[in-house]
Design an enzyme around this catalytic site. Structure first.
Site: not given
Length: 313
Positions: A73, A76
């Site tokens: 991700c 993230c």
């Protein structure tokens, strides 16, 4: 197994009961004593399906921010360092628990993490939605400040020390809650959401500018509305009847409880745009209440409020 600390209102929305009472961590991992009341190995900790019960217990003393992420991700990778920086600056008033959802599917399922990054908090064992997606550092700071206010309303005002070292500055003893706030808190603790609502409403009658009572009232009303609701059934009912105001508002409430703020606002705004006359009033009122719950400075609230204004005029 008792689930009293979560409150029955959260069943079907964010049910963390399956993550309680896990077996003790294998030898070499951090034992429960490291997260006993008043201390933790660090203000930032990696959490797994097996150790999540420790975080739930710790959240009775200090608010815990849960950062759900994954190695693949990209947002993230931008957000997680910001969250960690802000958490460390708070000097033990907040604990950060990081969760790799690929390695911990039960936590992912419990929080219904359909998209990441997803950031929620635990206060007294109860989930509090914070935000989804990458957000700027200033917004993270604002959300953390709001979290401390929410935690204070629930009587969660502790400060942890790290490892064997005491906190540098012991916090001053917290002043007692105002009587009606304490009445609401006690009602929440025993699972009586209606009594908590009555207490907060009385507090607002006495002082309409009581922001803590207003925020507390919005939170408890949300809990009361989703009590006993089943997430999948509610979403299916909303999909089957796109014009059903009650079905759409319940689905939006469950989205808010699960941290899907944008989805909730979009659902209610689309519903508002498709309705006319008196049917619009409860939708608008629900949106305004949820705006206050999320926070006026949140970009998602500002964007949704702008769209609502355009629809009104």
């Amino acid at each position: 197994m008792s689930d009293a600390s979560l409150g029955p209102a959260l069943r079907g929305a964010v049910d963390l009961s399956s993550l309680r009472n896990r077996p003790a961590a294998p030898q070499g991992q951090a034992p429960d004593s490291q997260t006993a009341v008043g201390s933790a190995p660090d203000v930032v900790m990696e959490v797994t399906d097996q150790t999540f019960s420790q975080v739930l217990e710790l959240s009775r003393q200090v608010p815990v921010v849960v950062d759900l992420w994954a190695t693949w991700c990209e947002p993230c990778k931008q957000l997680s360092p910001i969250i960690e920086k802000v958490a460390r600056e708070m000097q033990g008033r907040v604990v950060l628990a990081t969760v790799d959802i690929d390695q911990n599917p039960q936590i992912q399922q419990a929080f219904q993490a359909q998209s990441i990054p997803l950031v929620v908090a635990l206060v007294g064992g109860r989930p509090v939605p914070l935000f989804t997606g990458a957000v700027p550092e200033q917004q993270v700071r604002e959300v953390f400040a709001q979290l401390l206010e929410v935690a204070a309303q629930q009587g969660v005002t502790g400060t942890i020390s790290v490892g064997d070292q005491p906190a540098d500055d012991a916090p001053a003893e917290e002043p007692p809650l105002p009587p009606l706030h304490q009445e609401a808190f006690d009602a929440i603790q025993r699972g009586d959401n209606q009594a908590a609502i009555n207490a907060y409403e009385k507090a607002l009658t006495e002082n309409p500018r009581d922001e803590q009572a207003s925020a507390g009232l919005a939170q408890v009303r949300l809990l009361q509305r989703i009590e006993g609701a089943d997430l999948q059934a509610a979403r299916q009912a909303a999909a089957d009847a796109p014009g059903d105001v009650d079905a759409q508002m319940l689905a939006a409430d469950l989205d808010i409880a699960g941290g899907h703020v944008d989805d909730a606002f979009a659902r209610l705004l689309d519903l508002f745009a498709a309705t006319f006359g008196d049917e619009r009033t409860p939708i608008k009122d629900r949106l305004v209440e949820l705006f206050g719950l999320i926070g006026a400075s949140d970009p998602r609230v500002m964007q949704a409020r702008t769209r609502l204004t355009n629809l009104l005029f």
